[in-house]
Enzyme design. Sequence first.
Site, mmCIF file in Angstrom:
data_model
loop_
_atom_site.group_PDB
_atom_site.id
_atom_site.type_symbol
_atom_site.label_atom_id
_atom_site.label_comp_id
_atom_site.label_asym_id
_atom_site.label_seq_id
_atom_site.Cartn_x
_atom_site.Cartn_y
_atom_site.Cartn_z
ATOM 1 N N THR A 1 -8.399 3.438 8.274
ATOM 2 C CA THR A 1 -9.766 2.513 8.335
ATOM 3 C C THR A 1 -9.704 1.696 9.488
ATOM 4 O O THR A 1 -8.971 1.170 9.835
ATOM 5 C CB THR A 1 -9.510 1.758 6.956
ATOM 6 N N GLU B 1 -10.679 -9.468 2.991
ATOM 7 C CA GLU B 1 -9.620 -8.887 3.519
ATOM 8 C C GLU B 1 -9.863 -8.982 5.003
ATOM 9 O O GLU B 1 -10.557 -8.089 5.452
ATOM 10 C CB GLU B 1 -9.094 -7.810 2.913
ATOM 11 N N HIS C 1 -5.722 3.572 -2.037
ATOM 12 C CA HIS C 1 -6.893 3.929 -1.433
ATOM 13 C C HIS C 1 -7.095 5.541 -1.832
ATOM 14 O O HIS C 1 -6.335 6.490 -1.060
ATOM 15 C CB HIS C 1 -6.764 3.671 0.041
ATOM 16 N N ASN D 1 0.881 -1.171 0.010
ATOM 17 C CA ASN D 1 0.050 -0.010 -0.024
ATOM 18 C C ASN D 1 0.849 1.098 -0.042
ATOM 19 O O ASN D 1 1.692 1.269 1.022
ATOM 20 C CB ASN D 1 -0.728 -0.329 1.182
ATOM 21 N N HIS E 1 -3.777 -4.249 7.630
ATOM 22 C CA HIS E 1 -4.032 -3.211 8.626
ATOM 23 C C HIS E 1 -3.128 -3.411 9.786
ATOM 24 O O HIS E 1 -3.454 -4.470 10.576
ATOM 25 C CB HIS E 1 -5.481 -2.992 8.783
ATOM 26 N N GLY E 2 -2.117 -2.742 9.880
ATOM 27 C CA GLY E 2 -1.324 -2.733 11.348
ATOM 28 C C GLY E 2 -0.532 -3.896 11.183
ATOM 29 O O GLY E 2 0.401 -4.065 12.066
ATOM 30 N N ARG F 1 -7.296 12.719 0.939
ATOM 31 C CA ARG F 1 -6.410 13.245 1.977
ATOM 32 C C ARG F 1 -4.711 12.671 1.698
ATOM 33 O O ARG F 1 -3.901 13.450 1.891
ATOM 34 C CB ARG F 1 -6.629 12.716 3.398
ATOM 35 N N ASP G 1 -0.423 4.525 -0.301
ATOM 36 C CA ASP G 1 -0.884 5.747 0.402
ATOM 37 C C ASP G 1 0.094 6.671 0.847
ATOM 38 O O ASP G 1 -0.278 8.025 0.741
ATOM 39 C CB ASP G 1 -2.106 5.588 1.257
ATOM 40 N N HIS G 2 0.772 6.206 1.798
ATOM 41 C CA HIS G 2 1.445 7.318 2.551
ATOM 42 C C HIS G 2 2.805 7.708 1.882
ATOM 43 O O HIS G 2 3.171 8.790 2.541
ATOM 44 C CB HIS G 2 2.071 6.475 3.797
ATOM 45 N N ARG H 1 -9.293 8.195 -1.037
ATOM 46 C CA ARG H 1 -10.545 8.612 -0.084
ATOM 47 C C ARG H 1 -11.186 9.593 -0.584
ATOM 48 O O ARG H 1 -10.804 10.546 -1.318
ATOM 49 C CB ARG H 1 -9.737 8.935 1.129
ATOM 50 N N GLU I 1 -8.752 0.345 -2.904
ATOM 51 C CA GLU I 1 -9.689 0.420 -1.993
ATOM 52 C C GLU I 1 -10.335 1.619 -2.045
ATOM 53 O O GLU I 1 -9.943 2.712 -2.321
ATOM 54 C CB GLU I 1 -8.649 0.675 -0.421
ATOM 55 N N HIS J 1 1.697 0.942 5.988
ATOM 56 C CA HIS J 1 2.480 1.867 6.934
ATOM 57 C C HIS J 1 3.859 1.576 7.347
ATOM 58 O O HIS J 1 4.910 2.220 7.486
ATOM 59 C CB HIS J 1 1.497 2.276 8.259
HETATM 60 N N1 PXP Z 1 -5.966 -2.809 3.955
HETATM 61 C C1 PXP Z 1 -6.885 -1.848 4.183
HETATM 62 C C2 PXP Z 1 -8.164 -2.288 3.556
HETATM 63 C C3 PXP Z 1 -6.651 -0.745 4.526
HETATM 64 O O1 PXP Z 1 -7.833 0.287 4.815
HETATM 65 C C4 PXP Z 1 -5.126 -0.381 4.878
HETATM 66 C C5 PXP Z 1 -4.980 0.939 5.472
HETATM 67 O O2 PXP Z 1 -5.306 1.990 4.441
HETATM 68 C C6 PXP Z 1 -4.246 -1.374 4.840
HETATM 69 C C7 PXP Z 1 -4.536 -2.681 4.416
HETATM 70 C C8 PXP Z 1 -2.781 -0.949 5.122
HETATM 71 O O3 PXP Z 1 -2.813 -1.090 6.588
HETATM 72 P P1 PXP Z 1 -1.349 -0.342 7.107
HETATM 73 O O4 PXP Z 1 -0.951 0.733 6.477
HETATM 74 O O5 PXP Z 1 -1.634 -0.226 8.698
HETATM 75 O O6 PXP Z 1 -0.547 -1.668 6.747
#
Ligand code: PXP
Length: 248
Positions: free
Chosen positions: A109, A159, A51, A8, A198-199, A57, A10-11, A53, A78, A221
């Site tokens: 999320t 997921e 993602h 991912n 996530h996480g 953002r 996004d960051h 949004r 996403e 992240h």
């Molecule tokens: N999967 C989904 C559906 C998410 O919304 C996110 C966070 O944007 C992630 C995975 C990735 O999570 P993380 O950035 O904590 O690894």
Amino acid sequence: MSLLLGVNIDHVATLRQARYALQPDSPNAEPSPASIVRDAKAGGADSITIHVRVDRRHMQDADAYEVKNTCDLPINLEMGNTPEMLALALDLSPEFVCLVPETREEVTTEGGLDVHGLFDSLQPTVAKLREAGIKVSMFIDPDVEQVEASARIGAEMVELHTGCFANAFGDTRKQEVQRLTQAANKGHALGVQVNAGHGINYTNIVDLYEVPHFAEFNIGHSIVARSVKVGFETAVAEMVELMKGYQG
Ligand code: PXP
């Protein structure tokens, strides 16, 4: 089959927006998320997750199209279930869409999608995406009822939200591993591909080795954070190495 990694990015956009949100056309606006895709691939990423949004953002629409036009890995978009996002998905035509809940106030999320409760509003979106040849995933809490609803609605994948797992330590983490195991077993029994995200980070990933049937992790992240120290390609490669410990 080995566990696949969706990175991912996004960051990468979050970093750019921190400085340039108000000057999007500045030639100085960097980094661009699309520019990191090659490093992710070189590190061993199997797909790229973005993602877009509703509040834009981090990822902008232009980022999504730039990634699509330059990326030779499958793209997982996403998105929240809104007409605007559905139109974007149908135009962008990613390989996968993961439907997520989205509220403006949250930093990220925070909970899974209530597929059971929102079944009637989600079903037309799932049908339109599938008609367009896009594989659909549901980002859900590790809850058997939600897995069943996801299978019923026609999603090819779920997921499982690993946020609670990641925030739990000691005995509570063991309980979260059990919840994930029950949900993964249900998904497998119903013929649904089971992913997680996530996480997930370089430390807690080993506790997910116990959960069966995972096909793919989506991680953002922790990889972006690690990349500040070691570079993006190495950060991805280190995660891929850790994922080899998963036996299914
Ligand atoms: N999967 C989904 C559906 C998410 O919304 C996110 C966070 O944007 C992630 C995975 C990735 O999570 P993380 O950035 O904590 O690894």
